[in-house]
Motif scaffolding. Structure first.
Motif, PDB file in Angstrom:
ATOM      1  N   ASP A   1      -5.980  -0.899  -4.243  1.00 29.28           N
ATOM      2  CA  ASP A   1      -5.345  -0.708  -2.991  1.00 29.28           C
ATOM      3  C   ASP A   1      -6.429  -2.493  -3.027  1.00 29.28           C
ATOM      4  O   ASP A   1      -6.999  -1.795  -1.739  1.00 29.28           O
ATOM      5  CB  ASP A   1      -4.848   0.244  -2.519  1.00 29.28           C
ATOM      6  N   GLU A   2      -6.380  -3.129  -2.893  1.00 32.27           N
ATOM      7  CA  GLU A   2      -6.838  -4.520  -2.171  1.00 32.27           C
ATOM      8  C   GLU A   2      -8.687  -3.962  -2.707  1.00 32.27           C
ATOM      9  O   GLU A   2      -9.454  -4.301  -1.975  1.00 32.27           O
ATOM     10  CB  GLU A   2      -6.707  -4.801  -1.186  1.00 32.27           C
TER      11      GLU A   2
ATOM     12  N   SER B   1       1.245  -1.460  -0.202  1.00 32.28           N
ATOM     13  CA  SER B   1       0.225  -0.431   0.314  1.00 32.28           C
ATOM     14  C   SER B   1       0.981   0.991  -0.005  1.00 32.28           C
ATOM     15  O   SER B   1       0.398   2.429  -0.212  1.00 32.28           O
ATOM     16  CB  SER B   1      -1.118   0.423   1.322  1.00 32.28           C
TER      17      SER B   1
HETATM   18 MG   LIG Z   1      -2.138  -2.464   2.211  1.00 32.61          MG
END
Ligand SMILES: [Mg+2]
Ligand SMILES: Nc1ncnc2c1ncn2[C@@H]1O[C@H](COP(=O)(O)OP(=O)(O)OP(=O)(O)O)[C@@H](O)[C@H]1O
Lengths: 264, 252
Positions: free
Chosen positions: B173-174, B53
């Motif tokens: 991000d995910e 991240s």
């Molecule tokens: Mg992360």
């Protein structure tokens, strides 16, 4: 004979209601209504108060409060943003200011503005006369309170909101104005209403400046009536008129909250 | 006046050189070099806390890199004089937690930055927004508030919101990690469509199937460094590095 829990609850509630009813009846019987009515609800005095109590006193209370609250809200927002600033001196100034005006009784602020300003700056008064003093005094006191509320509200908005706004290319200021502050105000609507109601009552402190007849607000008007009629009716009437302001306000805010809740 | 650095769309989309990032004394990125070509889909995988991240967030400067260079389409965005808002408006970002604006309707979520940042007229912004809502399959929900949508719908709105800025590339991000399993597919479908349209994408994900099928490159990170990178099919089938093998044996 065993009673089911539900039956037992119903019986116990019935007993509570009965006791309450007996109490109310006893009080009502003990009260001397004739005397009460003469002292607190004299129809002649009431007739005399109208229409001035509405067209002058109620109107002035609303105007004073609205001006003080508006100024306080702007000041509170500025102070809150200063408190959250990364610039040290902004934070210190805001903190000092907030602690000062939160700690001082509103009456002291009114007196300081009315009598202190002309002494400190010879020949100068607070601009705007009575309205100027109320606006400034209520704004300073209310702003100091609201600053902390607004700051807490801003901090309660999840960090991801600012990040999402920035990731779309919004500047920090733009993100604050369009995304963070609107959400903060939804969160702090109840405490802000509280502050508005407090300021409605604090607006009566303007009596310290010595009010001309046309500038009287509810409390002053009620006291004048009380003095000239030797009767409490004047205070009862203005007391009810305060409720006429604050109760609808509370209802409107509750509606707004319910609407914001639906959008959540 | 600030001189406008020229955007060079023939250069690499993202070029990261010797990137270091500290949080206090904690070195989270320990010299990252990597690049994303135009139109490429790069998937970043790795264990929790490996810095995925942080790397992604450095690319649009939601995190300030401690040292190193990041060049986006020929513009060095780590240059302190660069207009970071302008940089960000060309890079779409999608978060794990969606981060839709809860006080605005779906349509307003998509138009507000177009109008305030891109300076598009309201009509134009609405038109762009509707096109993108249709693309993510939510044309009929423009008047809803985010709270009334499922997680999968919210994430698709978030993708549409980012797309409405007409970005040159997208960071994810995910994007499916916070979703119920049955909602993951819809979001991955949208991302697959985007990839097939040639969008440049950098995707932090645990969806190895997506990485294998859609990704042009897989980057495996651990402990703040890139341990291994290459063709996703190759890396997933035959990881060279011991740490990659250990990680993949756990998630596959
Ligand atoms: Mg992360
Ligand atoms: N704002 C911050 N302040 C301090 N430390 C941070 C901050 N953000 C991340 N870290 C630390 O940096 C390291 C890497 O975090 P990062 O979020 O980049 O990992 P990740 O690979 O994305 O992990 P995950 O898969 O759990 O999302 C972690 O040890 C984390 O605790």
């Amino acid at each position: 004979m065993a009673l089911s829990p539900r039956k037992r609850a119903r019986i116990s509630r019935g007993i509570q209601y009965a006791v309450l009813a007996v109490l109310v009846v006893a009080i009502l019987l003990a009260v001397d209504f004739g005397e009460l009515k003469r002292a607190f609800w004299n129809t002649e005095v009431i007739a005399e108060m109208f229409p001035d109590v509405l067209t002058v006193a109620l109107k002035n209370t609303i105007i004073y409060t609205a001006c003080g609250f508006s100024f306080g809200l702007v000041l509170g927002l500025v102070l809150a943003l200063m408190r959250l600033s990364s610039v040290g001196p902004y934070r210190w100034v805001a903190t000092g200011f907030i602690e000062l005006f939160r700690g001082l009784p509103a009456l002291v602020v009114f007196i300081a503005l009315t009598f202190g300003i002309p002494l400190a700056f010879p020949g100068r008064l607070v601009p705007g006369g009575t309205l100027g003093v109320v606006t400034l005094a209520l704004g300073l006191v209310g702003g100091a309170y609201m600053a902390e509320t607004i700051r807490a509200g801003i901090q309660a908005v999840p960090k991801g909101q600012m990040e999402a706004a920035r990731s779309l290319g919004m500047s920090h200021t733009r993100a604050m104005v369009s995304i963070v502050i609107p959400q903060a105000f939804r969160i702090i609507l109840p405490p802000l209403t509280n502050e508005l109601i407090l300021l409605t009552k604090d607006s009566s402190l303007i009596y310290v400046v010595g009010l001309a007849a046309g500038a009287q607000e509810l409390t002053k008007f009620g006291r004048e009536t009380m003095n000239s009629t030797n009767n409490m009716t004047g205070l009862v009437v203005v007391g009810l008129l305060y409720l006429v302001i604050t109760v609808p306000l509370a209802i409107v805010v509750r509606r707004m909250e319910a609407r914001a809740e639906r959008a959540r | 006046m600030m001189t406008e650095p020229a955007i060079d769309r023939s250069a690499a989309a993202i070029d990261v050189q010797d990137l270091h990032k500290y949080f206090g004394d904690n070195e989270v990125l320990k010299g990252i070099d990597f690049h994303v070509d135009q139109g490429q889909v790069v998937c970043v995988v790795g264990p929790s806390g490996s810095g995925k991240s942080t790397l992604l967030r450095c690319v649009n400067r939601l995190e300030e890199p401690t040292s190193g260079r990041i060049v986006v389409e020929g513009v060095e965005i780590t240059d302190p004089d660069v207009d970071v808002d302008k940089v960000r408006s060309r890079i779409g970002m999608v978060f794990q937690q969606f981060n839709l604006f809860p006080h605005l309707t779906v349509l307003r979520n998509l138009t507000i930055a177009q109008q305030r940042v891109r300076r598009r007229s309201k009509d134009e912004a609405v038109e762009v927004a509707r096109t993108n809502l249709a693309k993510v399959g939510l044309a009929d929900r423009e008047d809803a508030y985010p709270a009334h949508l499922s997680g999968g719908q919210q994430q698709r709105v978030a993708i549409a919101r980012a797309l409405s800025m007409s970005p040159d590339m997208m960071l994810f991000d995910e994007p499916t990690s916070a979703l119920d399993p049955e909602l993951v597919g819809d979001v991955l479908d949208v991302m697959r469509d985007l990839a097939s349209e040639g969008m440049t994408m950098m995707v932090v994900t645990h969806e190895m199937g997506f990485a294998r099928e859609v990704g042009h490159k897989l980057v495996f990170m651990d402990g703040g460094v890139i341990v291994e990178e290459g063709d996703p099919r190759k890396v997933l089938a035959d990881p060279q590095h011991e740490r990659t093998q250990a990680f993949l044996s756990k998630v596959l």
